[in-house]
Design a protein around this motif. Structure first.
Motif, PDB file in Angstrom:
ATOM      1  N   MET A   1       0.841  -1.184   0.000  1.00  0.00           N
ATOM      2  CA  MET A   1       0.000   0.000   0.000  1.00  0.00           C
ATOM      3  C   MET A   1       0.877   1.234   0.000  1.00  0.00           C
ATOM      4  N   ASN A   2       0.445   2.292  -0.624  1.00  0.00           N
ATOM      5  CA  ASN A   2       1.221   3.527  -0.641  1.00  0.00           C
ATOM      6  C   ASN A   2       1.394   4.075   0.760  1.00  0.00           C
ATOM      7  N   SER A   3       2.556   4.623   1.013  1.00  0.00           N
ATOM      8  CA  SER A   3       2.787   5.416   2.213  1.00  0.00           C
ATOM      9  C   SER A   3       3.751   6.521   1.828  1.00  0.00           C
ATOM     10  N   VAL A   4       4.322   7.200   2.822  1.00  0.00           N
ATOM     11  CA  VAL A   4       5.186   8.335   2.497  1.00  0.00           C
ATOM     12  C   VAL A   4       6.424   7.897   1.737  1.00  0.00           C
ATOM     13  N   SER A   5       6.987   6.731   2.093  1.00  0.00           N
ATOM     14  CA  SER A   5       8.233   6.321   1.461  1.00  0.00           C
ATOM     15  C   SER A   5       7.981   5.580   0.163  1.00  0.00           C
ATOM     16  N   GLN A   6       8.908   5.700  -0.803  1.00  0.00           N
ATOM     17  CA  GLN A   6       8.787   5.010  -2.073  1.00  0.00           C
ATOM     18  C   GLN A   6       8.862   3.498  -1.898  1.00  0.00           C
ATOM     19  N   ALA A   7       9.507   3.032  -0.842  1.00  0.00           N
ATOM     20  CA  ALA A   7       9.653   1.591  -0.637  1.00  0.00           C
ATOM     21  C   ALA A   7       8.313   0.907  -0.427  1.00  0.00           C
ATOM     22  N   ASP A   8       7.310   1.681  -0.031  1.00  0.00           N
ATOM     23  CA  ASP A   8       6.014   1.085   0.253  1.00  0.00           C
ATOM     24  C   ASP A   8       5.023   1.271  -0.889  1.00  0.00           C
ATOM     25  N   THR A   9       5.509   1.651  -2.082  1.00  0.00           N
ATOM     26  CA  THR A   9       4.618   1.764  -3.229  1.00  0.00           C
ATOM     27  C   THR A   9       4.027   0.404  -3.558  1.00  0.00           C
ATOM     28  N   PRO A  10       2.700   0.319  -3.784  1.00  0.00           N
ATOM     29  CA  PRO A  10       2.085  -0.985  -4.014  1.00  0.00           C
ATOM     30  C   PRO A  10       2.476  -1.590  -5.345  1.00  0.00           C
ATOM     31  N   ARG A  11       2.493  -2.920  -5.385  1.00  0.00           N
ATOM     32  CA  ARG A  11       2.673  -3.612  -6.651  1.00  0.00           C
ATOM     33  C   ARG A  11       1.334  -3.601  -7.373  1.00  0.00           C
ATOM     34  N   LEU A  12       1.340  -3.380  -8.672  1.00  0.00           N
ATOM     35  CA  LEU A  12       0.109  -3.147  -9.405  1.00  0.00           C
ATOM     36  C   LEU A  12       0.044  -4.028 -10.634  1.00  0.00           C
ATOM     37  N   ARG A 104     -14.429  -2.752 -13.105  1.00  0.00           N
ATOM     38  CA  ARG A 104     -15.474  -1.960 -13.757  1.00  0.00           C
ATOM     39  C   ARG A 104     -15.504  -2.296 -15.256  1.00  0.00           C
ATOM     40  N   GLY A 105     -16.461  -1.745 -15.973  1.00  0.00           N
ATOM     41  CA  GLY A 105     -16.650  -2.089 -17.377  1.00  0.00           C
ATOM     42  C   GLY A 105     -15.698  -1.431 -18.340  1.00  0.00           C
ATOM     43  N   ARG A 106     -15.066  -0.351 -17.950  1.00  0.00           N
ATOM     44  CA  ARG A 106     -14.093   0.308 -18.833  1.00  0.00           C
ATOM     45  C   ARG A 106     -12.730   0.326 -18.168  1.00  0.00           C
ATOM     46  N   ARG A 107     -11.698   0.508 -18.963  1.00  0.00           N
ATOM     47  CA  ARG A 107     -10.335   0.465 -18.459  1.00  0.00           C
ATOM     48  C   ARG A 107     -10.076   1.591 -17.461  1.00  0.00           C
ATOM     49  N   PHE A 108      -9.141   1.319 -16.557  1.00  0.00           N
ATOM     50  CA  PHE A 108      -8.704   2.328 -15.611  1.00  0.00           C
ATOM     51  C   PHE A 108      -7.585   3.147 -16.252  1.00  0.00           C
ATOM     52  N   SER A 109      -7.712   4.452 -16.234  1.00  0.00           N
ATOM     53  CA  SER A 109      -6.691   5.314 -16.820  1.00  0.00           C
ATOM     54  C   SER A 109      -5.539   5.527 -15.841  1.00  0.00           C
ATOM     55  N   GLU A 110      -4.465   6.102 -16.324  1.00  0.00           N
ATOM     56  CA  GLU A 110      -3.342   6.419 -15.439  1.00  0.00           C
ATOM     57  C   GLU A 110      -3.784   7.397 -14.351  1.00  0.00           C
ATOM     58  N   SER A 111      -4.663   8.332 -14.732  1.00  0.00           N
ATOM     59  CA  SER A 111      -5.175   9.276 -13.747  1.00  0.00           C
ATOM     60  C   SER A 111      -5.973   8.557 -12.660  1.00  0.00           C
ATOM     61  N   ASP A 112      -6.766   7.570 -13.068  1.00  0.00           N
ATOM     62  CA  ASP A 112      -7.508   6.768 -12.100  1.00  0.00           C
ATOM     63  C   ASP A 112      -6.542   6.097 -11.124  1.00  0.00           C
ATOM     64  N   GLN A 113      -5.493   5.506 -11.673  1.00  0.00           N
ATOM     65  CA  GLN A 113      -4.540   4.793 -10.839  1.00  0.00           C
ATOM     66  C   GLN A 113      -3.858   5.708  -9.839  1.00  0.00           C
ATOM     67  N   MET A 114      -3.507   6.900 -10.267  1.00  0.00           N
ATOM     68  CA  MET A 114      -2.873   7.857  -9.359  1.00  0.00           C
ATOM     69  C   MET A 114      -3.814   8.219  -8.224  1.00  0.00           C
ATOM     70  N   ARG A 115      -5.101   8.410  -8.542  1.00  0.00           N
ATOM     71  CA  ARG A 115      -6.071   8.758  -7.502  1.00  0.00           C
ATOM     72  C   ARG A 115      -6.245   7.607  -6.515  1.00  0.00           C
ATOM     73  N   ILE A 116      -6.349   6.406  -7.051  1.00  0.00           N
ATOM     74  CA  ILE A 116      -6.514   5.233  -6.197  1.00  0.00           C
ATOM     75  C   ILE A 116      -5.324   5.089  -5.252  1.00  0.00           C
ATOM     76  N   GLU A 117      -4.110   5.176  -5.807  1.00  0.00           N
ATOM     77  CA  GLU A 117      -2.914   4.988  -5.002  1.00  0.00           C
ATOM     78  C   GLU A 117      -2.764   6.069  -3.944  1.00  0.00           C
ATOM     79  N   SER A 118      -3.186   7.285  -4.278  1.00  0.00           N
ATOM     80  CA  SER A 118      -3.145   8.364  -3.298  1.00  0.00           C
ATOM     81  C   SER A 118      -4.079   8.077  -2.129  1.00  0.00           C
ATOM     82  N   LEU A 119      -5.289   7.579  -2.441  1.00  0.00           N
ATOM     83  CA  LEU A 119      -6.252   7.291  -1.378  1.00  0.00           C
ATOM     84  C   LEU A 119      -5.810   6.086  -0.551  1.00  0.00           C
ATOM     85  N   LEU A 120      -5.220   5.083  -1.209  1.00  0.00           N
ATOM     86  CA  LEU A 120      -4.732   3.921  -0.472  1.00  0.00           C
ATOM     87  C   LEU A 120      -3.626   4.318   0.507  1.00  0.00           C
ATOM     88  N   GLY A 121      -2.816   5.286   0.099  1.00  0.00           N
ATOM     89  CA  GLY A 121      -1.782   5.775   1.004  1.00  0.00           C
ATOM     90  C   GLY A 121      -2.370   6.363   2.272  1.00  0.00           C
TER      91      GLY A 121
END
Length: 310
Positions: A1-12, A104-121
């Protein structure tokens, strides 16, 4: 899951079955204070995940989600599965925190992924606290000798499962069983041998029943099995399989002797208006009737007195 450090960036891993145009979502943001306040309202893992997915739905409008934690043997999900999937292996400071899948029925965009990862952090600490509470609850609800659930697990999970079955109008059945002449095993061979036999019976229960069933050691040599989505006839068949499997169990002792046992089982199916305690007592009454009838048999509770096996 995302956190402040880059080491904790989630695998996707992004799984997309059919290429589709990427829809650029309307720019939205989540109020971090509102989100964190909502995430800390409960330590219940189910509620924390529901809250997280509610906010994620505001961001990316996913249709379904699934959370798994292999070590804790838990699966939670909601919504409707769909073709495009975004999957995160969640970690925080090296600690595995399960896997979250969004669909979901349509692909997730890069912008979607950034938002998701920010919230997971932002969600990381709340999720870790909920997982700690979940593990502590698991330990409180686990019988240390057999690894099955204990009486507390039966009271808490059983009540919830029964309420769910009533709400959805699904059948549910209960078995109550104990070993025949178990006191003689302890008196003759000692409690360590008796404990070995109890563990063997517990292993038999988990191998014969489904993963969706609740197997509990109530204490001593008494066990119960709660079977959601199961009517009386199917429960009787399962009880008979258990009876036969237990009769084949044996424990080897240092003298070279083998110690065997048998089990008597009472079975009851839920009827309108019954609570968990009433369901238990109906199955328990059937168990004692089976004992009086000669042990090593399966007998149904009141309302189906003709259903018995040996």
């Amino acid at each position: 899951m995302n956190s402040v450090s880059q080491a904790d960036t989630p695998r996707l891993t992004l799984v997309s079955s059919v290429a589709q145009p990427i829809h650029q979502p309307v720019e939205e943001t989540i109020d971090a204070v509102r989100f964190l306040q909502a995430m800390t309202l409960s330590l219940d893992l189910d509620e924390v995940l529901e809250t997280l997915n509610g906010f994620l739905r505001e961001l990316v409008d996913h249709s379904g989600w699934e959370y798994r934690h292999a070590e804790y043997s838990c699966v939670f999900n909601g919504g409707i599965p769909d073709r495009h999937r975004l999957e995160y292996a969640l970690t925080l400071n090296g600690q595995e925190m399960g896997t979250l899948k969004l669909m979901r029925g349509r692909r997730f965009s890069e912008s979607d992924q950034m938002r998701i990862e920010s919230l997971l952090g932002l969600a990381a600490q709340s999720l870790r606290n909920a997982l700690r509470f979940f593990r502590a609850s698991q330990q409180l609800e686990r019988d240390p000798l057999t690894g099955l659930g204990n009486r507390r697990a039966f009271d808490m999970q059983g009540s919830q499962w029964l309420a769910d079955s009533v709400r959805h109008r699904h059948p549910i059945a209960l078995m109550v069983m104990d070993l025949d002449r178990f006191k003689g095993v302890n008196d003759t061979y000692g409690h360590p041998v008796g404990d070995q036999l109890l563990r063997a019976v517990a292993n038999t229960l988990t191998s014969v029943t489904r993963a969706a069933d609740l197997c509990v050691r109530m204490g001593g040599d008494e066990f119960v099995v709660l079977l959601p989505g199961t009517d009386l006839s199917a429960a009787m068949e399962c009880a008979e399989r258990i009876r036969q499997a237990v009769s084949r169990e044996c424990v080897m002792i240092p003298t070279g002797e083998t110690v065997t046992t048998s089990v008597s089982i009472g079975v009851a199916a839920h009827r309108h208006g019954m609570d968990l305690d009433q369901l238990y007592h109906q199955a328990d009454d059937a168990l004692y009737a089976a004992k009086r009838a000669g042990t090593n048999r399966v007998l149904a509770g009141a309302g189906n007195p003709s259903l018995q096996t040996k």
